[in-house]
Write an enzyme that holds these catalytic residues in place. Structure first.
Site, short mmCIF file in Angstrom:
data_model
loop_
_atom_site.label_atom_id
_atom_site.label_comp_id
_atom_site.label_asym_id
_atom_site.label_seq_id
_atom_site.Cartn_x
_atom_site.Cartn_y
_atom_site.Cartn_z
N HIS A 1 0.81 -1.46 -0.01
CA HIS A 1 0.01 0.09 0.05
C HIS A 1 0.88 1.30 -0.04
O HIS A 1 0.33 2.32 0.33
CB HIS A 1 -0.87 -0.21 1.01
CG HIS A 1 -1.91 -0.84 1.09
ND1 HIS A 1 -2.88 -0.98 0.26
CD2 HIS A 1 -2.16 -2.27 1.80
CE1 HIS A 1 -3.73 -2.09 0.43
NE2 HIS A 1 -3.22 -2.87 1.29
N ILE B 1 0.86 6.83 0.15
CA ILE B 1 0.22 5.96 0.67
C ILE B 1 -1.11 5.63 0.38
O ILE B 1 -1.92 6.68 0.47
CB ILE B 1 0.34 6.21 2.18
CG1 ILE B 1 1.94 6.62 2.68
CG2 ILE B 1 -0.36 5.02 3.23
CD1 ILE B 1 1.68 7.04 4.22
N CYS B 2 -1.46 4.40 0.19
CA CYS B 2 -2.93 4.14 -0.32
C CYS B 2 -3.58 3.57 0.75
O CYS B 2 -3.39 2.49 1.46
CB CYS B 2 -2.84 3.01 -1.32
SG CYS B 2 -4.73 2.42 -1.81
N LEU B 3 -4.01 4.66 1.78
CA LEU B 3 -4.66 4.21 3.30
C LEU B 3 -6.20 4.76 2.93
O LEU B 3 -6.74 5.82 2.91
CB LEU B 3 -4.18 4.79 4.28
CG LEU B 3 -4.51 4.57 5.33
CD1 LEU B 3 -4.26 3.35 6.10
CD2 LEU B 3 -3.83 5.58 6.52
#
Length: 152
Positions: free
Chosen positions: A91, A98-100
């Site tokens: 992620h 950041i892929c949050l």
């Protein structure tokens, strides 16, 4: 997104500035485990050192996060990226993005944390005024919030 040049952004509002100053003092007194604030003279952009948790793939590895706070923090979310070299993770992109995603579960965990950390049962100080202005089912997203207590 963040580039090597300083991003163009508006100065912090009075509320954001006051909130961040309080958070910084709290951080210095009781920092979260595994994190360290790198002191700079820029309240609007923090550098946080992150140490990988024991027993994980990232144990004892150190990374840096850059957190850029918007003009209307905490009502607007900050931008968070890893500075080079970002950890290898499904992620986290190589540029530090950041892929949050917020999920229903993560929202529920945050709500439980908020309820658990409260020291008293009471409505917000501005409850009556706020409810009056929210007639006709007005969405909380359309509300102009008055941030009044960060100790609860």
């Amino acid at each position: 997104m963040i580039s090597s040049a300083a991003p163009s952004r508006k100065a912090l509002s009075k509320i954001a500035c006051g909130r961040l100053q309080k958070e910084l003092v709290e951080w210095q007194v009781n920092p979260p485990s595994g994190f360290k604030h790198k002191v700079t003279d820029n309240l609007q952009s923090w550098i946080i050192e992150v140490v990988g948790a024991p027993g994980t793939l990232y144990a004892n590895e150190t990374y840096q996060l850059q957190i850029d706070f918007p003009e209307h923090y905490p009502m607007e979310a900050p931008q968070v990226i890893f500075l080079p070299a970002a950890p290898l993770h499904p992620h986290i992109y190589s540029n530090g993005h950041i892929c949050l995603a917020m999920t229903v579960s993560s929202i529920c965990v945050s709500i439980v944390s908020m309820l658990s950390s409260s020291t008293r049962k009471q409505r917000p100080a501005d409850n009556d005024r706020y409810v009056r202005k929210c007639k006709n089912g007005r969405s909380p997203k359309e509300t102009r919030w008055w941030f009044h207590d960060d100790k609860v």
